[in-house]
Design a protein around this motif. Structure first.
Motif, PDB file in Angstrom:
ATOM      1  N   MET A   1      84.786 150.307 -15.805  1.00  0.00           N
ATOM      2  CA  MET A   1      85.080 149.500 -14.634  1.00  0.00           C
ATOM      3  C   MET A   1      84.174 148.268 -14.571  1.00  0.00           C
ATOM      4  O   MET A   1      84.649 147.174 -14.333  1.00  0.00           O
ATOM      5  CB  MET A   1      84.917 150.367 -13.386  1.00  0.00           C
ATOM      6  CG  MET A   1      85.134 149.626 -12.120  1.00  0.00           C
ATOM      7  SD  MET A   1      86.649 150.205 -11.393  1.00  0.00           S
ATOM      8  CE  MET A   1      86.453 149.610  -9.785  1.00  0.00           C
ATOM      9  N   LEU A   2      82.904 148.454 -14.801  1.00  0.00           N
ATOM     10  CA  LEU A   2      81.958 147.336 -14.768  1.00  0.00           C
ATOM     11  C   LEU A   2      82.289 146.320 -15.856  1.00  0.00           C
ATOM     12  O   LEU A   2      82.233 145.114 -15.622  1.00  0.00           O
ATOM     13  CB  LEU A   2      80.523 147.846 -14.926  1.00  0.00           C
ATOM     14  CG  LEU A   2      79.436 146.782 -14.896  1.00  0.00           C
ATOM     15  CD1 LEU A   2      79.475 146.023 -13.574  1.00  0.00           C
ATOM     16  CD2 LEU A   2      78.069 147.413 -15.101  1.00  0.00           C
ATOM     17  N   ASN A   3      82.682 146.820 -17.040  1.00  0.00           N
ATOM     18  CA  ASN A   3      83.025 145.924 -18.139  1.00  0.00           C
ATOM     19  C   ASN A   3      84.215 145.042 -17.767  1.00  0.00           C
ATOM     20  O   ASN A   3      84.241 143.849 -18.085  1.00  0.00           O
ATOM     21  CB  ASN A   3      83.320 146.735 -19.398  1.00  0.00           C
ATOM     22  CG  ASN A   3      83.280 145.887 -20.645  1.00  0.00           C
ATOM     23  OD1 ASN A   3      82.588 144.878 -20.679  1.00  0.00           O
ATOM     24  ND2 ASN A   3      84.013 146.288 -21.656  1.00  0.00           N
ATOM     25  N   GLY A   4      85.210 145.602 -17.091  1.00  0.00           N
ATOM     26  CA  GLY A   4      86.375 144.833 -16.664  1.00  0.00           C
ATOM     27  C   GLY A   4      86.009 143.742 -15.674  1.00  0.00           C
ATOM     28  O   GLY A   4      86.528 142.626 -15.745  1.00  0.00           O
ATOM     29  N   LYS A   5      85.103 144.070 -14.762  1.00  0.00           N
ATOM     30  CA  LYS A   5      84.661 143.066 -13.785  1.00  0.00           C
ATOM     31  C   LYS A   5      83.915 141.932 -14.467  1.00  0.00           C
ATOM     32  O   LYS A   5      84.127 140.761 -14.141  1.00  0.00           O
ATOM     33  CB  LYS A   5      83.747 143.710 -12.737  1.00  0.00           C
ATOM     34  CG  LYS A   5      84.469 144.543 -11.728  1.00  0.00           C
ATOM     35  CD  LYS A   5      83.504 145.069 -10.690  1.00  0.00           C
ATOM     36  CE  LYS A   5      84.220 145.921  -9.659  1.00  0.00           C
ATOM     37  NZ  LYS A   5      83.287 146.431  -8.647  1.00  0.00           N
ATOM     38  N   LEU A   6      83.063 142.290 -15.414  1.00  0.00           N
ATOM     39  CA  LEU A   6      82.327 141.243 -16.129  1.00  0.00           C
ATOM     40  C   LEU A   6      83.274 140.336 -16.900  1.00  0.00           C
ATOM     41  O   LEU A   6      83.090 139.117 -16.929  1.00  0.00           O
ATOM     42  CB  LEU A   6      81.300 141.879 -17.079  1.00  0.00           C
ATOM     43  CG  LEU A   6      80.128 142.567 -16.403  1.00  0.00           C
ATOM     44  CD1 LEU A   6      79.254 143.269 -17.449  1.00  0.00           C
ATOM     45  CD2 LEU A   6      79.303 141.593 -15.593  1.00  0.00           C
ATOM     46  N   GLU A   7      84.292 140.916 -17.511  1.00  0.00           N
ATOM     47  CA  GLU A   7      85.288 140.118 -18.238  1.00  0.00           C
ATOM     48  C   GLU A   7      86.021 139.181 -17.275  1.00  0.00           C
ATOM     49  O   GLU A   7      86.247 138.004 -17.576  1.00  0.00           O
ATOM     50  CB  GLU A   7      86.283 141.026 -18.942  1.00  0.00           C
ATOM     51  CG  GLU A   7      87.469 140.292 -19.494  1.00  0.00           C
ATOM     52  CD  GLU A   7      87.532 140.365 -21.001  1.00  0.00           C
ATOM     53  OE1 GLU A   7      88.282 139.566 -21.564  1.00  0.00           O
ATOM     54  OE2 GLU A   7      86.847 141.201 -21.582  1.00  0.00           O
ATOM     55  N   TYR A   9      84.979 138.004 -14.362  1.00  0.00           N
ATOM     56  CA  TYR A   9      84.056 136.945 -13.926  1.00  0.00           C
ATOM     57  C   TYR A   9      83.886 135.892 -15.011  1.00  0.00           C
ATOM     58  O   TYR A   9      83.833 134.694 -14.727  1.00  0.00           O
ATOM     59  CB  TYR A   9      82.701 137.520 -13.544  1.00  0.00           C
ATOM     60  CG  TYR A   9      82.734 138.420 -12.336  1.00  0.00           C
ATOM     61  CD1 TYR A   9      83.655 138.230 -11.309  1.00  0.00           C
ATOM     62  CD2 TYR A   9      81.845 139.476 -12.214  1.00  0.00           C
ATOM     63  CE1 TYR A   9      83.693 139.063 -10.203  1.00  0.00           C
ATOM     64  CE2 TYR A   9      81.868 140.310 -11.097  1.00  0.00           C
ATOM     65  CZ  TYR A   9      82.789 140.100 -10.104  1.00  0.00           C
ATOM     66  OH  TYR A   9      82.803 140.918  -9.013  1.00  0.00           O
ATOM     67  N   HIS A  10      83.830 136.337 -16.265  1.00  0.00           N
ATOM     68  CA  HIS A  10      83.699 135.401 -17.376  1.00  0.00           C
ATOM     69  C   HIS A  10      84.934 134.495 -17.455  1.00  0.00           C
ATOM     70  O   HIS A  10      84.810 133.273 -17.617  1.00  0.00           O
ATOM     71  CB  HIS A  10      83.517 136.175 -18.682  1.00  0.00           C
ATOM     72  CG  HIS A  10      83.499 135.306 -19.895  1.00  0.00           C
ATOM     73  ND1 HIS A  10      82.457 134.471 -20.199  1.00  0.00           N
ATOM     74  CD2 HIS A  10      84.425 135.124 -20.867  1.00  0.00           C
ATOM     75  CE1 HIS A  10      82.735 133.814 -21.303  1.00  0.00           C
ATOM     76  NE2 HIS A  10      83.923 134.198 -21.732  1.00  0.00           N
ATOM     77  N   LEU A  11      86.127 135.067 -17.346  1.00  0.00           N
ATOM     78  CA  LEU A  11      87.357 134.275 -17.414  1.00  0.00           C
ATOM     79  C   LEU A  11      87.463 133.300 -16.242  1.00  0.00           C
ATOM     80  O   LEU A  11      87.882 132.153 -16.413  1.00  0.00           O
ATOM     81  CB  LEU A  11      88.572 135.198 -17.446  1.00  0.00           C
ATOM     82  CG  LEU A  11      88.739 136.031 -18.717  1.00  0.00           C
ATOM     83  CD1 LEU A  11      89.852 137.052 -18.538  1.00  0.00           C
ATOM     84  CD2 LEU A  11      88.991 135.152 -19.920  1.00  0.00           C
ATOM     85  N   LEU A  12      87.086 133.747 -15.051  1.00  0.00           N
ATOM     86  CA  LEU A  12      87.112 132.855 -13.885  1.00  0.00           C
ATOM     87  C   LEU A  12      86.142 131.697 -14.072  1.00  0.00           C
ATOM     88  O   LEU A  12      86.449 130.546 -13.748  1.00  0.00           O
ATOM     89  CB  LEU A  12      86.779 133.629 -12.612  1.00  0.00           C
ATOM     90  CG  LEU A  12      87.844 134.623 -12.157  1.00  0.00           C
ATOM     91  CD1 LEU A  12      87.289 135.502 -11.034  1.00  0.00           C
ATOM     92  CD2 LEU A  12      89.099 133.912 -11.716  1.00  0.00           C
ATOM     93  N   ASP A  13      84.971 131.990 -14.606  1.00  0.00           N
ATOM     94  CA  ASP A  13      83.977 130.949 -14.848  1.00  0.00           C
ATOM     95  C   ASP A  13      84.475 129.960 -15.896  1.00  0.00           C
ATOM     96  O   ASP A  13      84.309 128.744 -15.736  1.00  0.00           O
ATOM     97  CB  ASP A  13      82.656 131.592 -15.283  1.00  0.00           C
ATOM     98  CG  ASP A  13      81.510 130.603 -15.260  1.00  0.00           C
ATOM     99  OD1 ASP A  13      81.397 129.851 -14.271  1.00  0.00           O
ATOM    100  OD2 ASP A  13      80.733 130.575 -16.235  1.00  0.00           O
ATOM    101  N   GLU A  14      85.116 130.454 -16.957  1.00  0.00           N
ATOM    102  CA  GLU A  14      85.685 129.566 -17.975  1.00  0.00           C
ATOM    103  C   GLU A  14      86.727 128.628 -17.370  1.00  0.00           C
ATOM    104  O   GLU A  14      86.755 127.436 -17.679  1.00  0.00           O
ATOM    105  CB  GLU A  14      86.364 130.382 -19.073  1.00  0.00           C
ATOM    106  CG  GLU A  14      85.488 130.811 -20.189  1.00  0.00           C
ATOM    107  CD  GLU A  14      86.282 131.495 -21.294  1.00  0.00           C
ATOM    108  OE1 GLU A  14      87.530 131.465 -21.290  1.00  0.00           O
ATOM    109  OE2 GLU A  14      85.636 132.080 -22.174  1.00  0.00           O
ATOM    110  N   GLY A  15      87.586 129.181 -16.530  1.00  0.00           N
ATOM    111  CA  GLY A  15      88.613 128.366 -15.890  1.00  0.00           C
ATOM    112  C   GLY A  15      88.028 127.302 -14.996  1.00  0.00           C
ATOM    113  O   GLY A  15      88.461 126.144 -15.011  1.00  0.00           O
ATOM    114  N   ARG A  16      87.041 127.680 -14.217  1.00  0.00           N
ATOM    115  CA  ARG A  16      86.385 126.723 -13.316  1.00  0.00           C
ATOM    116  C   ARG A  16      85.733 125.601 -14.125  1.00  0.00           C
ATOM    117  O   ARG A  16      85.861 124.423 -13.786  1.00  0.00           O
ATOM    118  CB  ARG A  16      85.361 127.465 -12.461  1.00  0.00           C
ATOM    119  CG  ARG A  16      84.730 126.628 -11.390  1.00  0.00           C
ATOM    120  CD  ARG A  16      83.822 127.392 -10.439  1.00  0.00           C
ATOM    121  NE  ARG A  16      83.209 128.574 -11.014  1.00  0.00           N
ATOM    122  CZ  ARG A  16      83.426 129.810 -10.602  1.00  0.00           C
ATOM    123  NH1 ARG A  16      84.241 130.046  -9.615  1.00  0.00           N
ATOM    124  NH2 ARG A  16      82.821 130.836 -11.172  1.00  0.00           N
TER     125      ARG A  16
END
Length: 43
Positions: A1-7, A9-16
């Motif tokens: 579950m934590l790994n999915g959240k980190l992924e 957050y990473h994708l959202l940050d890349e998009g931003r």
């Protein structure tokens, strides 16, 4: 579950970062341009 959240957050940050750098545009901007082209008869 934590790994999915980190992924996520990473994708959202890349998009931003892509939007800030001008490599991508927000959906609202794209949809506004498409609506304008439809109104102007370009599509």
């Amino acid at each position: 579950m934590l790994n999915g959240k980190l992924e996520l957050y990473h994708l959202l940050d890349e998009g931003r970062e892509a939007v800030i750098a001008g490599r991508k545009r927000p959906l609202e901007d794209v949809m506004r341009d498409i609506r304008q082209e439809i109104t102007n008869g370009k599509i």
